[in-house]
Design an enzyme around this catalytic site. Structure first.
Site, PDB file in Angstrom:
ATOM      1  N   THR A 163      40.682  49.141  43.732  1.00  0.00           N
ATOM      2  CA  THR A 163      39.616  48.247  44.196  1.00  0.00           C
ATOM      3  C   THR A 163      39.887  47.949  45.667  1.00  0.00           C
ATOM      4  O   THR A 163      41.034  47.983  46.101  1.00  0.00           O
ATOM      5  CB  THR A 163      39.677  46.954  43.355  1.00  0.00           C
ATOM      6  OG1 THR A 163      39.161  47.241  42.071  1.00  0.00           O
ATOM      7  CG2 THR A 163      38.895  45.797  43.965  1.00  0.00           C
ATOM      8  N   ARG A 191      30.176  45.258  31.380  1.00  0.00           N
ATOM      9  CA  ARG A 191      31.331  44.402  31.692  1.00  0.00           C
ATOM     10  C   ARG A 191      31.354  44.090  33.191  1.00  0.00           C
ATOM     11  O   ARG A 191      31.152  44.960  34.021  1.00  0.00           O
ATOM     12  CB  ARG A 191      32.619  45.122  31.274  1.00  0.00           C
ATOM     13  CG  ARG A 191      33.915  44.354  31.608  1.00  0.00           C
ATOM     14  CD  ARG A 191      34.519  44.785  32.926  1.00  0.00           C
ATOM     15  NE  ARG A 191      35.824  44.187  33.178  1.00  0.00           N
ATOM     16  CZ  ARG A 191      36.481  44.279  34.340  1.00  0.00           C
ATOM     17  NH1 ARG A 191      35.950  44.943  35.346  1.00  0.00           N
ATOM     18  NH2 ARG A 191      37.651  43.715  34.498  1.00  0.00           N
ATOM     19  N   VAL A 192      31.598  42.838  33.519  1.00  0.00           N
ATOM     20  CA  VAL A 192      31.711  42.438  34.922  1.00  0.00           C
ATOM     21  C   VAL A 192      33.081  41.802  35.118  1.00  0.00           C
ATOM     22  O   VAL A 192      33.495  40.941  34.332  1.00  0.00           O
ATOM     23  CB  VAL A 192      30.596  41.438  35.306  1.00  0.00           C
ATOM     24  CG1 VAL A 192      30.788  40.950  36.740  1.00  0.00           C
ATOM     25  CG2 VAL A 192      29.223  42.080  35.149  1.00  0.00           C
ATOM     26  N   GLY A 193      33.795  42.243  36.143  1.00  0.00           N
ATOM     27  CA  GLY A 193      35.117  41.699  36.423  1.00  0.00           C
ATOM     28  C   GLY A 193      35.063  40.542  37.412  1.00  0.00           C
ATOM     29  O   GLY A 193      34.023  39.901  37.598  1.00  0.00           O
ATOM     30  N   ASP A 194      36.179  40.297  38.061  1.00  0.00           N
ATOM     31  CA  ASP A 194      36.284  39.154  38.980  1.00  0.00           C
ATOM     32  C   ASP A 194      35.723  39.448  40.372  1.00  0.00           C
ATOM     33  O   ASP A 194      35.379  38.522  41.105  1.00  0.00           O
ATOM     34  CB  ASP A 194      37.756  38.746  39.129  1.00  0.00           C
ATOM     35  CG  ASP A 194      38.603  39.887  39.706  1.00  0.00           C
ATOM     36  OD1 ASP A 194      38.434  41.036  39.246  1.00  0.00           O
ATOM     37  OD2 ASP A 194      39.403  39.630  40.612  1.00  0.00           O
ATOM     38  N   GLY A 215      43.089  43.261  40.430  1.00  0.00           N
ATOM     39  CA  GLY A 215      43.915  43.208  39.225  1.00  0.00           C
ATOM     40  C   GLY A 215      43.051  43.130  37.989  1.00  0.00           C
ATOM     41  O   GLY A 215      41.842  43.411  38.065  1.00  0.00           O
ATOM     42  N   GLY A 217      40.626  41.811  35.963  1.00  0.00           N
ATOM     43  CA  GLY A 217      39.657  40.816  36.395  1.00  0.00           C
ATOM     44  C   GLY A 217      39.461  39.653  35.440  1.00  0.00           C
ATOM     45  O   GLY A 217      39.183  38.530  35.873  1.00  0.00           O
TER      46      GLY A 217
HETATM   47  N1  ASP Z   1      39.638  43.358  39.618  1.00  0.00           N
HETATM   48  C1  ASP Z   1      38.882  44.547  39.317  1.00  0.00           C
HETATM   49  C2  ASP Z   1      38.078  44.328  38.053  1.00  0.00           C
HETATM   50  O1  ASP Z   1      38.582  43.690  37.146  1.00  0.00           O
HETATM   51  C3  ASP Z   1      39.724  45.773  39.132  1.00  0.00           C
HETATM   52  C4  ASP Z   1      40.817  45.993  40.126  1.00  0.00           C
HETATM   53  O2  ASP Z   1      41.108  45.156  40.988  1.00  0.00           O
HETATM   54  O3  ASP Z   1      41.452  47.062  40.077  1.00  0.00           O
HETATM   55  O4  ASP Z   1      36.993  44.838  37.954  1.00  0.00           O
END
Ligand code: ASP
Length: 302
Positions: A163, A191-194, A215, A217
């Site tokens: 990312t 799905r939606v991450g952080d 990380g 998320g």
């Molecule tokens: N934080 C991102 C997510 O969860 C993934 C990543 O940082 O590698 O979508």
């Protein structure tokens, strides 16, 4: 800049791949600093820098994004201006080449903060952003990673999120942050991450800092990681390194998640804490030297 948290032991990638990652970070840093040197705002710099890595297939953002469980790409991004807490975010976009610029358009032209899915892609079209078919994002490496995940194989030796994110401070002392991602390999569609969640993956406030996280998320959302670092600084007067290390290396791991962040205060003090073995990152020193750090042993954990 960061290019994702994970693990990258020495010897795990070829010299050519190493050059690719370092070149990408360097080009992104140069694109950002060129704008700051020209007197432009940190907001312009972080957008420009993230666009470079969205166009670079080495990173999990834009071209080179990971595949979801249906073999598609869903892109998330957010951007925030520390001057006035204005921000914009997009989640689950599929047909926009540079999600970070769409996040900025959302901030500046929609009257909203966050847009998702087809509505966000249509908003892009209406604002003159060219339609991009999904094959633009394809890379063989990510496809192989999806197949391996479907086959239940353990993640490859090189398990790094890739990312991307940027933080910057400009000549006025204004800070800004931006984050862009394709999410996680084999994630459920929708799905939606952080990364597009303001306060979780991204935050910027001139009174405290600019921060971009990477990380797992889900943990960063539950721990409201980015805002938590800012709040610690605002309410306790903590220094950026202490606040960022406490959240990223203690509070988030306590929730069962790992990752890292780049955090920059308005005095240009940079923190790069991570609870993963490594964090791909790069920065500019005061004398203009570009430093890139890929391998686990290159970036201290706090
Ligand atoms: N934080 C991102 C997510 O969860 C993934 C990543 O940082 O590698 O979508």
């Amino acid at each position: 800049m960061h290019g994702g948290a994970g693990t990258l032991p020495r010897g795990s990638i070829s010299a050519e791949e190493e050059r690719g990652f370092r070149d990408g970070l360097e080009r992104a840093l140069r694109a950002g600093v060129a704008l700051i040197d020209a007197g432009r705002a940190s907001l312009d710099a972080v957008e420009a820098a993230v666009r470079v890595l969205e166009d670079d297939p080495h990173f999990n953002a834009g071209r080179g994004a990971v595949f979801d469980a249906d073999g598609g790409h869903e892109l998330d991004a957010s951007i925030m201006d520390g001057r006035d807490l204005r921000c914009g975010a997009v989640a689950g976009v599929r047909n926009t080449r540079n999600p970070i610029s769409l996040a900025r358009l959302v901030m500046e032209r929609s009257g909203h903060v966050m847009m998702a899915g087809s509505g966000a892609d249509i908003f892009a079209l209406r604002n003159g952003v060219p339609y991009t078919t999904q094959d633009h994002f394809f890379t063989r490496r990510r496809w192989d990673a999806l197949i391996a995940a479907k086959d239940g194989q353990p993640a490859a030796a090189v398990a790094i999120g890739e990312t991307v994110g940027a933080v910057a401070v400009d000549r006025n002392g204004d800070v800004a942050a931006a984050t862009s991602t394709g999410g996680m390999t084999n994630m459920l569609v929708g799905r939606v991450g952080d990364s597009p969640v303001i306060g979780a993956g991204t935050y910027a406030d001139n009174r405290t800092l600019a921060i971009s996280c990477t990380g797992t998320g889900e943990g960063f959302i539950r721990g409201v990681a980015a805002y938590d670092v800012s709040a610690l600084m605002e309410y306790t007067g903590a220094a950026v390194q202490d606040a960022a290390a406490r959240v990223i290396t203690e509070k988030i791991p306590a929730l069962g998640a790992t990752g890292g962040a780049i955090a920059l205060d308005p005095h240009s003090i940079l923190a790069t804490p991570h609870s993963t073995p490594g964090l791909i990152n790069g920065y500019l020193t005061r004398d203009g030297t570009i430093v890139t750090r890929l391998y686990d042993d290159e970036t201290p954990t706090r």
